[in-house]
Design an enzyme around this catalytic site. Structure first.
Site, PDB file in Angstrom:
ATOM      1  N   HIS A 120       0.875  -1.183   0.000  1.00 51.84           N
ATOM      2  CA  HIS A 120       0.000   0.000   0.000  1.00 51.84           C
ATOM      3  C   HIS A 120       0.912   1.232   0.000  1.00 51.84           C
ATOM      4  O   HIS A 120       2.038   1.177   0.508  1.00 51.84           O
ATOM      5  CB  HIS A 120      -0.832  -0.054   1.285  1.00 51.84           C
ATOM      6  N   ASP A 197       3.311  -4.444   7.975  1.00 55.23           N
ATOM      7  CA  ASP A 197       2.085  -3.657   7.891  1.00 55.23           C
ATOM      8  C   ASP A 197       0.914  -4.623   8.082  1.00 55.23           C
ATOM      9  O   ASP A 197       0.601  -5.420   7.202  1.00 55.23           O
ATOM     10  CB  ASP A 197       2.052  -2.979   6.510  1.00 55.23           C
ATOM     11  N   GLN A 200      -4.394  -4.990   7.074  1.00 56.67           N
ATOM     12  CA  GLN A 200      -5.435  -5.872   6.525  1.00 56.67           C
ATOM     13  C   GLN A 200      -5.394  -7.256   7.167  1.00 56.67           C
ATOM     14  O   GLN A 200      -6.181  -8.129   6.788  1.00 56.67           O
ATOM     15  CB  GLN A 200      -5.271  -5.999   5.001  1.00 56.67           C
ATOM     16  N   LYS A 223     -10.118  -0.539  10.750  1.00 59.28           N
ATOM     17  CA  LYS A 223     -10.247  -1.724   9.892  1.00 59.28           C
ATOM     18  C   LYS A 223     -10.523  -2.977  10.720  1.00 59.28           C
ATOM     19  O   LYS A 223     -10.674  -4.071  10.178  1.00 59.28           O
ATOM     20  CB  LYS A 223      -8.971  -1.924   9.074  1.00 59.28           C
ATOM     21  N   CYS A 361      -4.851   2.531  -3.531  1.00 57.29           N
ATOM     22  CA  CYS A 361      -3.583   3.033  -2.970  1.00 57.29           C
ATOM     23  C   CYS A 361      -2.468   2.008  -3.160  1.00 57.29           C
ATOM     24  O   CYS A 361      -1.624   1.806  -2.260  1.00 57.29           O
ATOM     25  CB  CYS A 361      -3.720   3.401  -1.500  1.00 57.29           C
TER      26      CYS A 361
END
Ligand code: C6P
Length: 403
Positions: A120, A197, A200, A223, A361
């Site tokens: 991302h 990261d 998600q 999220k 993104c």
């Protein structure tokens, strides 16, 4: 999992859009909030609101206690060894910028940073800004046809100059779950710092930072069914304690004079100013809610949902699914021959089906796929197979309109 009961926990899921029942399949962008989180936040503002760490009065001490207990819940959720290693930040984007701004000061001209093609922008641009400032070299590991990480390429691009490997746990645009433990092991063999990261991953997977072995893990509350404007950077105590502050201000200092300022330890050193108190407390409530459902139940239900939706969408002629990794979460990115993704998104909306259309993104990934963007349906544990049917019916309607 009792799906009817779960759905009734999310008030917004019973509303209509365009005169049709809402089918919310834009969970990758942000998830909906359960009543428990909404109530916790409104109760805080109605009865408990106060600033933290500052007052000797009851409300301030109570707010401080709740804020600190939220940190404990988050530490447990990701199996962090120490709760003070959990920093409250604005979200994944700020978490990564904190690392590039603070940890980044130790990087030197010629040092390499290894990213992957499926990052991302939040895990690309901060490293680019740092690379420009400090003369660093960015390397990028490729992906396979199925949208899985090319682990051989990743390993080949690691070398003694690699000082950082930063990669996503789960791709927001493909749904691919990366082998983060193996990637971390490979990067560590070269002595690189590893940032994952997790934006998600946390809504779908059970995350254990000690098992992964990484140095930093970043994610956003919004999220994972919590409020927006808050998130977490977890970092190893030894690293965080040796890093310079990211921002200066109140609450992060020991002693201030015009000649010299000394700083507190972690986590306060990295939480300058009044933080998002209600946000952190709301996030704590989201963690409790998820624990109540059970991470294993969520994972297995979402897998069924993905298999069902993927099979049904695979039957649609002219539809291409981008990202068919063996190991993936409930994200289905697709294109329809001759139809722009924004048109798909707009027409689906008239059927009450909310998806995201665009580059997500992840422009370098889109360039690699040779598409300007995709339509993306992203599922959460409150979605149903009937909603997958509604998605399929709406896609067929799009095709008819363009036939
Ligand atoms: N992806 C999506 O629709 P923030 O905005 O800071 O909460 O999260 C940024 C971010 C970082 N990494 C990954 C893998 C992400 O998916 C996101 C946010 C959303 O896919 C909004 S662009």
């Amino acid at each position: 999992m009792n799906i009817a009961a779960v759905r009734s926990d999310f008030p917004i899921l019973s509303r209509e859009v365009s005169g049709k029942p809402l089918v919310y399949l834009d969970n990758g962008a942000t998830t909906q909030k359960p009543r428990a989180v909404i109530d916790k936040i409104s109760h805080f503002f109605e009865y408990e609101n106060s600033n933290i760490h500052r007052g000797v009065h009851y409300l301030s001490m109570d707010a401080t206690d709740q804020y600190d207990r939220a940190r404990v819940r988050l530490a447990k959720m990701i199996n962090a060894p120490e709760e003070r290693e959990v920093l409250f930040v604005r979200g994944t984007t700020e978490a990564i910028n904190l690392v590039t701004s603070s940890y980044g000061t130790r990087l030197q001209q010629g040092d390499e940073i290894l990213l992957t093609l499926m990052e991302h922008h939040a895990n690309i641009v901060p490293w680019q800004l740092l690379a420009e400032k400090r003369g660093l070299v960015i390397q990028v590991a490729g992906i396979t046809e199925k949208g899985e990480l090319d682990l051989d390429d990743f390993a080949a691009k690691l070398n003694s100059r690699t000082k950082v490997a930063a990669f996503t746990h789960v791709s927001n645009a493909l749904g691919t779950i990366n082998p983060v433990k193996e990637m971390t092991r490979l990067a560590k063999e070269q002595g690189a710092m590893v940032l994952v990261d997790g934006a998600q991953a946390v809504p779908h997977l059970c995350v254990d930072v000690q098992d992964i072995g990484c140095d930093f893990y970043a994610f956003s509350s919004h999220k994972m069914f919590g409020p927006d404007g808050v998130g977490v950077l977890w970092g190893k105590e030894k690293l965080l304690s040796s890093m310079p502050p990211y921002q200066g201000g109140g609450d992060m200092i020991e002693q201030v004079s015009f000649e010299k300022t000394t700083f507190r330890g972690i986590p306060e050193r990295f939480e300058a100013g009044t933080p998002n108190i209600s946000g952190a407390i709301g996030l704590g409530a989201a963690v409790d809610y998820l624990n109540g459902i059970g991470h294993a139940e969520i994972e297995s239900y979402e897998k069924e949902l993905l298999d069902y939706a993927g099979a049904a969408m695979g039957e649609i002629e002219g539809l291409t699914i981008h990202g068919t990794a063996e190991d993936k979460v409930g994200v289905i990115s697709f294109t329809l021959a001759g139809i722009h993704p924004h048109d798909i998104g707009t027409i689906l909306d008239t059927e009450g089906v909310a998806i995201r259309a665009g580059h997500h993104c992840a422009q370098p990934l889109m360039d690699h796929l040779k598409v300007s963007g995709t339509a993306r349906a992203s599922f959460a544990f409150y979605n149903t197979t009937q909603e997958a049917d509604s998605l399929v019916a709406a896609i067929c309607k799009v095709q008819k309109m363009f036939a």
